[in-house]
Write a protein that holds these residues in place. Structure first.
Motif, short mmCIF file in Angstrom:
data_model
loop_
_atom_site.label_atom_id
_atom_site.label_comp_id
_atom_site.label_asym_id
_atom_site.label_seq_id
_atom_site.Cartn_x
_atom_site.Cartn_y
_atom_site.Cartn_z
N VAL A 152 105.26 95.53 51.09
CA VAL A 152 105.04 94.10 50.88
C VAL A 152 103.79 93.69 51.64
O VAL A 152 103.64 94.00 52.82
CB VAL A 152 106.23 93.27 51.38
N THR A 153 102.89 93.02 50.96
CA THR A 153 101.73 92.41 51.61
C THR A 153 101.93 90.90 51.55
O THR A 153 102.12 90.35 50.47
CB THR A 153 100.42 92.80 50.91
N LEU A 154 101.93 90.27 52.71
CA LEU A 154 102.13 88.84 52.81
C LEU A 154 100.83 88.20 53.25
O LEU A 154 100.35 88.44 54.36
CB LEU A 154 103.25 88.53 53.81
N LEU A 155 100.23 87.43 52.35
CA LEU A 155 98.98 86.74 52.64
C LEU A 155 99.32 85.38 53.24
O LEU A 155 99.98 84.56 52.60
CB LEU A 155 98.15 86.58 51.37
N THR A 156 98.88 85.15 54.48
CA THR A 156 99.29 83.95 55.21
C THR A 156 98.09 83.18 55.75
O THR A 156 96.96 83.67 55.75
CB THR A 156 100.18 84.34 56.40
N GLN A 157 98.39 81.98 56.22
CA GLN A 157 97.39 81.19 56.93
C GLN A 157 98.09 80.48 58.09
O GLN A 157 99.31 80.32 58.08
CB GLN A 157 96.69 80.19 56.02
N LEU A 209 91.91 90.15 48.67
CA LEU A 209 93.21 90.32 48.00
C LEU A 209 93.58 89.06 47.22
O LEU A 209 94.06 89.14 46.09
CB LEU A 209 94.30 90.65 49.02
N ALA A 210 93.35 87.90 47.82
CA ALA A 210 93.67 86.64 47.14
C ALA A 210 92.84 86.49 45.87
O ALA A 210 93.38 86.09 44.82
CB ALA A 210 93.42 85.46 48.09
N ALA A 211 91.57 86.80 45.94
CA ALA A 211 90.70 86.70 44.76
C ALA A 211 91.13 87.69 43.68
O ALA A 211 91.20 87.35 42.49
CB ALA A 211 89.25 86.93 45.15
N ARG A 212 91.43 88.91 44.08
CA ARG A 212 91.79 89.97 43.12
C ARG A 212 93.10 89.64 42.40
O ARG A 212 93.27 89.95 41.23
CB ARG A 212 91.92 91.30 43.86
N HIS A 213 94.05 89.02 43.11
CA HIS A 213 95.38 88.80 42.54
C HIS A 213 95.64 87.35 42.14
O HIS A 213 96.74 87.01 41.72
CB HIS A 213 96.46 89.27 43.53
N VAL A 235 95.72 84.53 44.01
CA VAL A 235 96.53 83.73 44.93
C VAL A 235 95.80 82.42 45.18
O VAL A 235 94.72 82.40 45.76
CB VAL A 235 96.77 84.49 46.26
N ALA A 236 96.40 81.32 44.75
CA ALA A 236 95.77 80.01 44.86
C ALA A 236 95.95 79.41 46.25
O ALA A 236 95.10 78.67 46.72
CB ALA A 236 96.31 79.07 43.80
N PHE A 237 97.08 79.70 46.89
CA PHE A 237 97.35 79.19 48.24
C PHE A 237 98.44 80.03 48.88
O PHE A 237 99.14 80.79 48.20
CB PHE A 237 97.72 77.70 48.22
N ALA A 238 98.57 79.90 50.17
CA ALA A 238 99.52 80.69 50.96
C ALA A 238 100.95 80.18 50.78
O ALA A 238 101.15 79.01 50.47
CB ALA A 238 99.12 80.65 52.43
N PRO A 239 101.90 81.07 50.99
CA PRO A 239 101.72 82.50 51.17
C PRO A 239 101.62 83.21 49.82
O PRO A 239 102.20 82.79 48.83
CB PRO A 239 103.00 82.92 51.90
N PHE A 256 103.42 89.26 43.14
CA PHE A 256 104.78 88.77 42.90
C PHE A 256 104.75 87.24 42.79
O PHE A 256 105.42 86.67 41.96
CB PHE A 256 105.72 89.21 44.02
N GLY A 257 103.97 86.60 43.65
CA GLY A 257 103.88 85.15 43.58
C GLY A 257 103.17 84.57 44.79
O GLY A 257 102.80 85.29 45.70
N TYR A 258 103.00 83.25 44.75
CA TYR A 258 102.42 82.56 45.89
C TYR A 258 103.09 81.20 46.00
O TYR A 258 103.77 80.74 45.09
CB TYR A 258 100.90 82.43 45.78
N GLY A 259 102.92 80.58 47.16
CA GLY A 259 103.62 79.34 47.44
C GLY A 259 104.99 79.67 48.00
O GLY A 259 105.23 80.76 48.50
N ARG A 260 105.90 78.73 47.92
CA ARG A 260 107.22 78.93 48.50
C ARG A 260 107.91 80.13 47.85
O ARG A 260 108.06 80.19 46.63
CB ARG A 260 108.08 77.68 48.31
N LEU A 261 108.32 81.10 48.67
CA LEU A 261 108.96 82.33 48.20
C LEU A 261 110.43 82.06 47.90
O LEU A 261 111.18 81.64 48.78
CB LEU A 261 108.81 83.43 49.24
#
Length: 96
Positions: free
Chosen positions: A4-9, A46-50, A52-56, A65-70
């Motif tokens: 799992v890769t979790l993109l965070t801010q 990673l965000a650009a490639r997949h 991802v509009a915003f965290a997480p 898998f998704g972004y925003g509220r999991l």
């Protein structure tokens, strides 16, 4: 094991929720979680490639898998379906 890769801010409430969800789900589905900040070069790439509009952002085995509220329910359904699939090349696939 699921990678799992979790993109965070920083200061992201949904990121904190995602960490808690992953910790609960990991009790039933073995996973290795890598946290990557969206403020890093790797995180931005990673965000650009997949898309991802915003965290997480959540990637499972390198796939979006998704972004925003999991959603814990959606994640559990996904992993249960994955666990139910036969594994290619395993001895259980051979019938004689």
């Amino acid at each position: 094991m699921i990678e799992v890769t979790l993109l965070t801010q920083a200061d992201c409430r949904f990121c904190e929720i995602a960490v808690a969800v992953l910790a609960r789900v990991a009790q039933e589905h073995p996973m290795a979680v890598r946290h990557v900040g969206l403020d890093t070069d790797d995180g931005r790439a990673l965000a650009a490639r997949h898309g991802v509009a915003f965290a997480p952002g959540v990637l499972l085995d390198g796939e979006m898998f998704g972004y925003g509220r999991l959603s814990e329910r959606r994640l559990r359904r996904h992993l249960a379906g994955r666990d139910a699939r036969p594994h290619a090349g395993g001895s259980e696939d051979i019938q004689r």
